[in-house]
Design an enzyme around this catalytic site. Structure first.
Site, PDB file in Angstrom:
ATOM      1  N   GLU A   1       0.819  -1.205   0.000  1.00 37.28           N
ATOM      2  CA  GLU A   1       0.000   0.000   0.000  1.00 37.28           C
ATOM      3  C   GLU A   1       0.855   1.258   0.000  1.00 37.28           C
ATOM      4  O   GLU A   1       1.909   1.314   0.639  1.00 37.28           O
ATOM      5  CB  GLU A   1      -0.878   0.014   1.247  1.00 37.28           C
TER       6      GLU A   1
ATOM      7  N   CYS B   1       3.242   8.580   1.174  1.00 31.73           N
ATOM      8  CA  CYS B   1       3.536   7.726   2.321  1.00 31.73           C
ATOM      9  C   CYS B   1       3.903   6.363   1.747  1.00 31.73           C
ATOM     10  O   CYS B   1       3.062   5.689   1.159  1.00 31.73           O
ATOM     11  CB  CYS B   1       2.283   7.660   3.193  1.00 31.73           C
TER      12      CYS B   1
ATOM     13  N   GLY C   1       5.535  -1.479   7.276  1.00 28.86           N
ATOM     14  CA  GLY C   1       6.902  -1.935   7.511  1.00 28.86           C
ATOM     15  C   GLY C   1       7.727  -1.061   8.424  1.00 28.86           C
ATOM     16  O   GLY C   1       7.358   0.073   8.755  1.00 28.86           O
TER      17      GLY C   1
ATOM     18  N   CYS D   1      -1.632  -1.127  15.593  1.00 28.42           N
ATOM     19  CA  CYS D   1      -1.344  -0.915  14.168  1.00 28.42           C
ATOM     20  C   CYS D   1      -1.821  -2.107  13.339  1.00 28.42           C
ATOM     21  O   CYS D   1      -1.463  -3.252  13.614  1.00 28.42           O
ATOM     22  CB  CYS D   1       0.152  -0.698  13.979  1.00 28.42           C
TER      23      CYS D   1
ATOM     24  N   CYS E   1      -2.618   6.731   9.071  1.00 24.37           N
ATOM     25  CA  CYS E   1      -1.558   6.022   9.794  1.00 24.37           C
ATOM     26  C   CYS E   1      -2.097   4.793  10.498  1.00 24.37           C
ATOM     27  O   CYS E   1      -3.090   4.874  11.220  1.00 24.37           O
ATOM     28  CB  CYS E   1      -1.003   6.925  10.888  1.00 24.37           C
TER      29      CYS E   1
ATOM     30  N   CYS F   1       4.768  -6.277   8.510  1.00 23.42           N
ATOM     31  CA  CYS F   1       5.691  -5.702   9.492  1.00 23.42           C
ATOM     32  C   CYS F   1       5.868  -6.678  10.642  1.00 23.42           C
ATOM     33  O   CYS F   1       4.921  -7.342  11.055  1.00 23.42           O
ATOM     34  CB  CYS F   1       5.152  -4.375  10.017  1.00 23.42           C
TER      35      CYS F   1
ATOM     36  N   CYS G   1       3.181  -3.767  16.726  1.00 16.60           N
ATOM     37  CA  CYS G   1       2.678  -2.744  17.650  1.00 16.60           C
ATOM     38  C   CYS G   1       1.173  -2.982  17.825  1.00 16.60           C
ATOM     39  O   CYS G   1       0.470  -3.308  16.870  1.00 16.60           O
ATOM     40  CB  CYS G   1       2.955  -1.340  17.108  1.00 16.60           C
TER      41      CYS G   1
END
Ligand code: SAH
Length: 372
Positions: free
Chosen positions: A117, A130, A184, A144, A356, A137, A141
Site C-alpha cells: 500500500e 507515504c 513496515g 497498528c 496512519c 511488518c 505494535c
C-alpha cells in the site's frame, strides 16, 4: 629547568568520516529502477551500447516513466526489441481509492504477486507520498493494522522508488515530500531504504529535507543512519512516556529500552545537527493523561525535537479509543507549557483506511473491489 608540558585535556572524539549516500545503490541490475546515472552508464556498456545512452536511459526511466525498454525510441529498434524483456521494476495498479479529502490509497501488485500500500496526500502546495518499506511488518505494535498482519518480506529499492513514481504519474504533479510511514519498519530494511533515499533524492530530485524516515527503533540502526551525512528527518515512534507503558504498546521495546533509544536519538542530533520528530499515538484513557504529558515533557527537556501527537485511528483488530479534542488539547498544552515543541497531526484519508496504522493490504484483497 624546562617547564613540564601541561597535562593535555581529553580531546573530543575526532568526527568520524561520514559514509557517502552515493554508495547506496542497488547491488545488481536489472531491475533498472533505483539505479544511478553512473550505474546505468556502466550497464548500457555491458549491453554493447555507447556510454551516453546511460544518461538517456536515466531520463526515460525517471522522467518519462517507461515500463519497458521497448518504449525507449531513441535506442535502435533492433536493441529495443532484444531488450524489451529486461525488467524496469514497475508495479501494476491493483486498486485505487480516493478519500473525501483527496487522499488516494493505492494497492500495488509486485512481480511476485505481493500487494503493498502507498498513499498520496495532496495539500496546499505539497504532494506527500507515504511509502511502504516492507510487505507486512514484524514489529507487532498493538494499535497498528500492519503489525497485526505479520511480516512477509523486505521491499527492494526499486519497489520503494516505484511507489513514488506511481503517485507522481497518477496526480500528474511532482511529489514534494516522502514519509516512510506506510507498511513496515524501514530500519529493519535499512540498505534498501538508503538506496531508495539516494534515488529519490538524486534521480527524482526530492530534497533530503523533504524525506522523513519513521522508526519504532531498532538497536544499532539509528547510529548507523547517523553515520551518513544525511539531511533527512528522523521520526521516532515513541507512543509512551515510560518503559512499562511502552512495552505494552510496542513489544520490541523490551529489547530496546527507552533510555537506550533516547540516548541514540541524542547522539543522532549531536552528529547530524537535525532535530528528531517524536510520534505519539494518543489512545484515550491509556497514554493520554496529564501525568503522561508531564513525564514526556521531562524526558524531552532540552532536546532538539518536535512531538507529533497522532490521535488513534481505529482499526478492527484493537479496541483502543480515539481521544476527545479536549483531552488532546490538555495534553498538547502541558507539553507546550514545558517548552516542548508539539502539534496534533490531522488524520488524512480516514474514510478509506488510508490513515496512519490503517494500512493492511489483506483487508482489500477482495477481487470485487479491484479495478486498475
Ligand atoms: N514502523 C514505522 C513506520 C510505520 S507507521 C514506525 O513505527 O514508525 C507510521 C506511524 O503511524 C507510526 O508512528 C505508527 O505508530 C503510527 N500508527 C500506527 N498505527 C496507528 C493507528 N492505528 N493510529 C494512529 N497512528 C498509528
Amino acid at each position: 629547568m624546562p617547564k613540564a608540558a601541561a597535562p593535555s585535556r581529553p580531546q573530543p572524539k575526532p568526527a568520524k568520516e561520514p559514509h557517502e549516500l552515493s554508495e547506496c545503490t542497488p547491488r545488481q541490475l536489472p531491475p533498472l529502477l533505483g539505479a544511478s546515472k553512473g550505474q546505468l552508464t556502466e550497464w548500457v556498456q555491458t549491453q554493447q551500447q555507447p556510454a551516453y545512452r546511460g544518461q538517456q536511459l536515466h531520463q526515460w526511466i525517471y522522467q518519462k516513466g517507461i515500463r519497458s525498454l521497448g518504449e525507449v525510441t531513441v535506442f535502435s529498434k533492433q536493441w529495443r526489441e532484444s531488450a524489451a524483456h529486461i525488467p524496469i521494476g514497475r508495479s501494476t495498479l491493483h486498486h485505487r481509492s480516493e478519500a473525501q479529502d483527496g487522499t488516494v490509497k493505492y494497492l500495488l501488485r509486485l512481480t511476485d504477486g505481493q500487494i503493498i500500500e502507498t498513499v498520496g496526500i495532496p495539500s496546499d502546495r505539497r504532494l506527500t507520498v507515504c511509502v511502504s518499506s516492507q510487505v507486512g511488518c514484524a514489529m507487532a505494535c498493538d494499535f497498528c493494522a500492519t503489525g497485526k498482519g505479520g511480516f512477509v518480506r523486505h521491499l527492494a529499492c526499486h519497489e520503494i522508488v516505484d511507489q513514488v513514481l506511481t503517485v507522481q504519474e497518477d496526480f500528474q504533479e511532482r511529489v514534494s515530500n516522502i514519509v516512510f510511514m506506510g507498511m513496515g519498519e524501514p530500519l529493519l530494511n535499512i540498505d534498501n531504504v538508503l538506496a531508495a533515499v539516494r534515488s529519490l533524492n538524486e534521480d527524482i530530485g526530492i530534497g533530503q529535507r523533504s524525506i522523513t524516515v519513521s522508526t519504532v527503533g531498532v538497536p544499532g540502526r539509528i547510529s548507523q543512519l547517523a553515520d551518513y551525512s544525511l539531511q533527512v528527518t528522523l521520526a521516532v515512534s515513541l507512543h509512551a512516556s515510560n518503559q512499562l507503558l511502552r512495552e505494552q504498546l510496542v513489544p520490541s521495546a523490551k529489547h530496546y529500552r527507552l533510555e537506550a533509544l533516547m540516548a541514540d536519538c541524542r547522539q543522532y542530533v549531536a552528529q547530524t545537527g537535525r532535530r528528531v520528530t517524536f510520534e505519539y499515538v494518543v489512545l484515550a484513557g491509556f497514554n493520554d493523561k496529564p501525568e503522561h504529558a508531564l513525564e514526556l515533557a521531562q524526558i524531552l527537556r532540552g532536546f532538539q525535537s518536535h512531538v507529533n501527537l497522532i490521535p488513534y485511528n481505529p482499526i478492527n483488530e484493537a479496541d483502543y479509543q480515539r481521544p476527545s479534542a479536549q483531552q488532546l488539547q490538555i495534553f498538547l498544552q502541558i507539553l507546550q507549557r514545558h517548552k516542548v515543541a508539539a502539534s496534533v497531526r490531522q488524520s488524512r484519508g480516514l474514510d478509506r483506511d488510508a490513515a496512519c496504522g490503517q494500512l493492511r493490504a489483506s483487508q482489500l484483497e477482495d477481487a470485487s473491489n479491484t479495478y486498475t
